[in-house]
Design a protein around this motif. Structure first.
Motif, PDB file in Angstrom:
ATOM      1  N   SER A  57      21.095  22.756 -41.925  1.00  0.00           N
ATOM      2  CA  SER A  57      21.471  23.626 -40.790  1.00  0.00           C
ATOM      3  C   SER A  57      21.004  25.059 -41.026  1.00  0.00           C
ATOM      4  O   SER A  57      20.621  25.766 -40.082  1.00  0.00           O
ATOM      5  N   LEU A  58      21.015  25.495 -42.270  1.00  0.00           N
ATOM      6  CA  LEU A  58      20.595  26.864 -42.578  1.00  0.00           C
ATOM      7  C   LEU A  58      19.068  26.990 -42.560  1.00  0.00           C
ATOM      8  O   LEU A  58      18.511  27.919 -41.979  1.00  0.00           O
ATOM      9  N   LYS A  59      18.384  26.026 -43.154  1.00  0.00           N
ATOM     10  CA  LYS A  59      16.902  26.059 -43.134  1.00  0.00           C
ATOM     11  C   LYS A  59      16.406  26.032 -41.693  1.00  0.00           C
ATOM     12  O   LYS A  59      15.428  26.696 -41.333  1.00  0.00           O
ATOM     13  N   ASN A  60      17.132  25.260 -40.869  1.00  0.00           N
ATOM     14  CA  ASN A  60      16.805  25.136 -39.446  1.00  0.00           C
ATOM     15  C   ASN A  60      16.723  26.494 -38.755  1.00  0.00           C
ATOM     16  O   ASN A  60      15.812  26.732 -37.955  1.00  0.00           O
ATOM     17  N   VAL A  61      17.651  27.388 -39.058  1.00  0.00           N
ATOM     18  CA  VAL A  61      17.628  28.690 -38.365  1.00  0.00           C
ATOM     19  C   VAL A  61      16.765  29.726 -39.088  1.00  0.00           C
ATOM     20  O   VAL A  61      16.296  30.668 -38.450  1.00  0.00           O
ATOM     21  N   ILE A  62      16.554  29.524 -40.381  1.00  0.00           N
ATOM     22  CA  ILE A  62      15.611  30.438 -41.056  1.00  0.00           C
ATOM     23  C   ILE A  62      14.214  30.190 -40.481  1.00  0.00           C
ATOM     24  O   ILE A  62      13.511  31.126 -40.092  1.00  0.00           O
ATOM     25  N   ASP A  63      13.836  28.925 -40.368  1.00  0.00           N
ATOM     26  CA  ASP A  63      12.500  28.582 -39.870  1.00  0.00           C
ATOM     27  C   ASP A  63      12.306  28.919 -38.388  1.00  0.00           C
ATOM     28  O   ASP A  63      11.180  29.144 -37.941  1.00  0.00           O
ATOM     29  N   LEU A  64      13.400  28.924 -37.647  1.00  0.00           N
ATOM     30  CA  LEU A  64      13.339  29.174 -36.200  1.00  0.00           C
ATOM     31  C   LEU A  64      12.781  30.562 -35.875  1.00  0.00           C
ATOM     32  O   LEU A  64      12.085  30.748 -34.890  1.00  0.00           O
ATOM     33  N   LEU A  65      13.100  31.524 -36.732  1.00  0.00           N
ATOM     34  CA  LEU A  65      12.740  32.917 -36.457  1.00  0.00           C
ATOM     35  C   LEU A  65      11.627  33.374 -37.405  1.00  0.00           C
ATOM     36  O   LEU A  65      11.412  32.770 -38.447  1.00  0.00           O
ATOM     37  N   GLN A  86      27.928  25.769 -36.607  1.00  0.00           N
ATOM     38  CA  GLN A  86      28.614  24.598 -36.023  1.00  0.00           C
ATOM     39  C   GLN A  86      28.766  24.791 -34.514  1.00  0.00           C
ATOM     40  O   GLN A  86      28.650  23.863 -33.732  1.00  0.00           O
ATOM     41  N   MET A  87      28.998  26.008 -34.102  1.00  0.00           N
ATOM     42  CA  MET A  87      29.157  26.302 -32.681  1.00  0.00           C
ATOM     43  C   MET A  87      27.792  26.225 -31.967  1.00  0.00           C
ATOM     44  O   MET A  87      27.681  25.701 -30.877  1.00  0.00           O
ATOM     45  N   TYR A  88      26.751  26.713 -32.627  1.00  0.00           N
ATOM     46  CA  TYR A  88      25.439  26.739 -31.960  1.00  0.00           C
ATOM     47  C   TYR A  88      24.847  25.341 -31.753  1.00  0.00           C
ATOM     48  O   TYR A  88      24.151  25.089 -30.782  1.00  0.00           O
ATOM     49  N   GLN A  89      25.131  24.430 -32.698  1.00  0.00           N
ATOM     50  CA  GLN A  89      24.600  23.051 -32.592  1.00  0.00           C
ATOM     51  C   GLN A  89      23.105  23.020 -32.269  1.00  0.00           C
ATOM     52  O   GLN A  89      22.662  22.363 -31.330  1.00  0.00           O
ATOM     53  N   PHE A  90      22.325  23.737 -33.048  1.00  0.00           N
ATOM     54  CA  PHE A  90      20.889  23.744 -32.815  1.00  0.00           C
ATOM     55  C   PHE A  90      20.279  22.375 -33.133  1.00  0.00           C
ATOM     56  O   PHE A  90      20.661  21.745 -34.128  1.00  0.00           O
ATOM     57  N   PRO A  91      19.315  21.922 -32.299  1.00  0.00           N
ATOM     58  CA  PRO A  91      18.612  20.676 -32.651  1.00  0.00           C
ATOM     59  C   PRO A  91      17.745  20.899 -33.881  1.00  0.00           C
ATOM     60  O   PRO A  91      17.449  22.045 -34.240  1.00  0.00           O
ATOM     61  N   ILE A  92      17.322  19.809 -34.510  1.00  0.00           N
ATOM     62  CA  ILE A  92      16.423  19.927 -35.659  1.00  0.00           C
ATOM     63  C   ILE A  92      15.143  20.636 -35.216  1.00  0.00           C
ATOM     64  O   ILE A  92      14.620  20.394 -34.127  1.00  0.00           O
ATOM     65  N   PHE A  93      14.691  21.501 -36.089  1.00  0.00           N
ATOM     66  CA  PHE A  93      13.530  22.352 -35.815  1.00  0.00           C
ATOM     67  C   PHE A  93      12.324  21.559 -35.304  1.00  0.00           C
ATOM     68  O   PHE A  93      11.903  20.576 -35.909  1.00  0.00           O
ATOM     69  N   GLU A  94      11.756  22.033 -34.187  1.00  0.00           N
ATOM     70  CA  GLU A  94      10.497  21.457 -33.701  1.00  0.00           C
ATOM     71  C   GLU A  94       9.386  22.510 -33.684  1.00  0.00           C
ATOM     72  O   GLU A  94       8.230  22.200 -33.915  1.00  0.00           O
ATOM     73  N   GLU A  95       9.795  23.752 -33.383  1.00  0.00           N
ATOM     74  CA  GLU A  95       8.805  24.841 -33.362  1.00  0.00           C
ATOM     75  C   GLU A  95       9.543  26.171 -33.453  1.00  0.00           C
ATOM     76  O   GLU A  95      10.721  26.265 -33.099  1.00  0.00           O
ATOM     77  N   ALA A 151      26.076  40.722 -39.332  1.00  0.00           N
ATOM     78  CA  ALA A 151      26.178  39.350 -38.829  1.00  0.00           C
ATOM     79  C   ALA A 151      26.462  38.439 -40.021  1.00  0.00           C
ATOM     80  O   ALA A 151      25.830  38.577 -41.070  1.00  0.00           O
ATOM     81  N   ILE A 152      27.428  37.549 -39.843  1.00  0.00           N
ATOM     82  CA  ILE A 152      27.808  36.627 -40.923  1.00  0.00           C
ATOM     83  C   ILE A 152      27.422  35.217 -40.479  1.00  0.00           C
ATOM     84  O   ILE A 152      27.994  34.691 -39.521  1.00  0.00           O
ATOM     85  N   ILE A 153      26.435  34.638 -41.144  1.00  0.00           N
ATOM     86  CA  ILE A 153      26.039  33.272 -40.788  1.00  0.00           C
ATOM     87  C   ILE A 153      26.931  32.298 -41.555  1.00  0.00           C
ATOM     88  O   ILE A 153      26.942  32.290 -42.786  1.00  0.00           O
ATOM     89  N   SER A 154      27.679  31.497 -40.809  1.00  0.00           N
ATOM     90  CA  SER A 154      28.477  30.433 -41.424  1.00  0.00           C
ATOM     91  C   SER A 154      27.645  29.154 -41.310  1.00  0.00           C
ATOM     92  O   SER A 154      27.439  28.627 -40.217  1.00  0.00           O
ATOM     93  N   SER A 155      27.142  28.693 -42.446  1.00  0.00           N
ATOM     94  CA  SER A 155      26.067  27.690 -42.426  1.00  0.00           C
ATOM     95  C   SER A 155      26.534  26.242 -42.328  1.00  0.00           C
ATOM     96  O   SER A 155      25.774  25.388 -41.876  1.00  0.00           O
ATOM     97  N   SER A 156      27.731  25.966 -42.791  1.00  0.00           N
ATOM     98  CA  SER A 156      28.164  24.562 -42.802  1.00  0.00           C
ATOM     99  C   SER A 156      28.539  24.113 -41.404  1.00  0.00           C
ATOM    100  O   SER A 156      29.346  24.761 -40.731  1.00  0.00           O
ATOM    101  N   ILE A 157      27.947  22.994 -40.984  1.00  0.00           N
ATOM    102  CA  ILE A 157      28.317  22.419 -39.685  1.00  0.00           C
ATOM    103  C   ILE A 157      29.108  21.126 -39.912  1.00  0.00           C
ATOM    104  O   ILE A 157      29.341  20.372 -38.985  1.00  0.00           O
ATOM    105  N   ARG A 158      29.510  20.903 -41.155  1.00  0.00           N
ATOM    106  CA  ARG A 158      30.201  19.661 -41.524  1.00  0.00           C
ATOM    107  C   ARG A 158      31.609  19.611 -40.924  1.00  0.00           C
ATOM    108  O   ARG A 158      32.329  20.596 -40.911  1.00  0.00           O
ATOM    109  N   THR A 159      31.991  18.415 -40.445  1.00  0.00           N
ATOM    110  CA  THR A 159      33.361  18.199 -39.992  1.00  0.00           C
ATOM    111  C   THR A 159      34.283  18.414 -41.196  1.00  0.00           C
ATOM    112  O   THR A 159      34.029  17.857 -42.261  1.00  0.00           O
ATOM    113  N   HIS A 166      33.563  27.816 -44.291  1.00  0.00           N
ATOM    114  CA  HIS A 166      33.812  28.705 -43.147  1.00  0.00           C
ATOM    115  C   HIS A 166      34.959  29.680 -43.451  1.00  0.00           C
ATOM    116  O   HIS A 166      35.003  30.783 -42.901  1.00  0.00           O
ATOM    117  N   ARG A 167      35.837  29.267 -44.349  1.00  0.00           N
ATOM    118  CA  ARG A 167      36.954  30.153 -44.737  1.00  0.00           C
ATOM    119  C   ARG A 167      36.416  31.463 -45.327  1.00  0.00           C
ATOM    120  O   ARG A 167      37.006  32.523 -45.141  1.00  0.00           O
TER     121      ARG A 167
END
Ligand SMILES: Cc1cc2nc3c(=O)[nH]c(=O)nc-3n(C[C@H](O)[C@H](O)[C@H](O)COP(=O)(O)O)c2cc1C
Length: 201
Positions: free
Chosen positions: A105-113, A57-66, A20-28, A33-34
């Motif tokens: 965006s990356l810390k958001n998904v590290i903390d999620l799991l 960028q595709m997942y558009q996760f909200p800021i971590f709450e839990e 799995a390749i996590i592309s972390s930048s969600i910036r316009t 991503h290249r």
């Protein structure tokens, strides 16, 4: 038993690893991503493993709450993301450097799991627009991954001047040199993925 350099036991016995390749930048207008596109193409063209980009960028996760496992009504996308990390034999994180660190965006998904990261082989590719290849990110990201009990592999893949180094499709301007570096980076990740698989049985 001797090892053939660059060919893991899994390659020899046709075990197909999942990367799995996590592309972390969600910036316009993002450019890192290249590098994610390059890894997917490179892994697939060389039949090293299966490769899927998990595009934040595709997942558009909200800021971590839990953390996901404590959420009462988790989103289907969060569940899907967790399942993909859990199923992966190895993870490549492609991260830009923002103000000396890795993006929220990356810390958001590290903390999620939690458990999904445990002993997960993770290889880090840092990316910058300038000449320093995002190297300031390495220690903070490795520390966070260590804290969450992931297994960060020692190989690195720093990318400087990303928009000169890759086009929008992820094709590198220096194909030979880039692929040589990618080979040793991915070989190391696959070695760890294979070792992990053996331990897990
Ligand atoms: C908020 C922000 C902070 C940045 N800070 C740094 C930095 O500290 N060091 C650096 O080399 N590049 C920095 N950059 C430039 C990025 O390296 C550049 O945008 C690169 O293309 C990777 O990020 P991207 O995938 O979002 O494009 C920064 C960019 C942004 C948007």
């Amino acid at each position: 038993m001797g090892w053939t350099f660059g060919m893991t036991q899994a390659t020899k016995t046709n075990i197909i690893m999942k990367i799995a390749i996590i592309s972390s930048s969600i910036r316009t207008g993002r450019n890192s991503h290249r590098v994610a596109l390059f890894f997917k193409n490179y892994i697939e063209e060389n039949k090293l493993a299966t490769a899927e980009i998990l595009d934040l960028q595709m997942y558009q996760f909200p800021i971590f709450e839990e953390r996901l496992k404590f959420q009462k009504n988790p989103s289907s996308l969060a569940i899907e993301f967790a399942e993909k990390i859990k199923a992966a034999d190895g993870v490549i994180i492609v991260t830009p450097e923002y103000n000396g660190g890795y993006p929220a965006s990356l810390k958001n998904v590290i903390d999620l799991l939690i458990g999904e990261w445990k002993r997960k082989p993770v290889a880090i590719s840092t990316v910058s627009a300038g000449g320093f290849a995002g190297m300031n990110v390495i220690t903070s990201l490795q520390f966070t991954l260590w804290k969450i009990q992931a297994w960060t592999v020692s190989a690195m893949f720093p990318v400087a001047k990303v928009s000169e180094a890759y086009n929008e499709q992820g094709i590198p301007s220096d194909k030979e040199g880039t692929e040589k570096r990618a080979k040793s980076f991915i070989d190391e990740l696959l070695w760890c993925a294979e070792a992990n698989k053996k331990m897990l049985g």
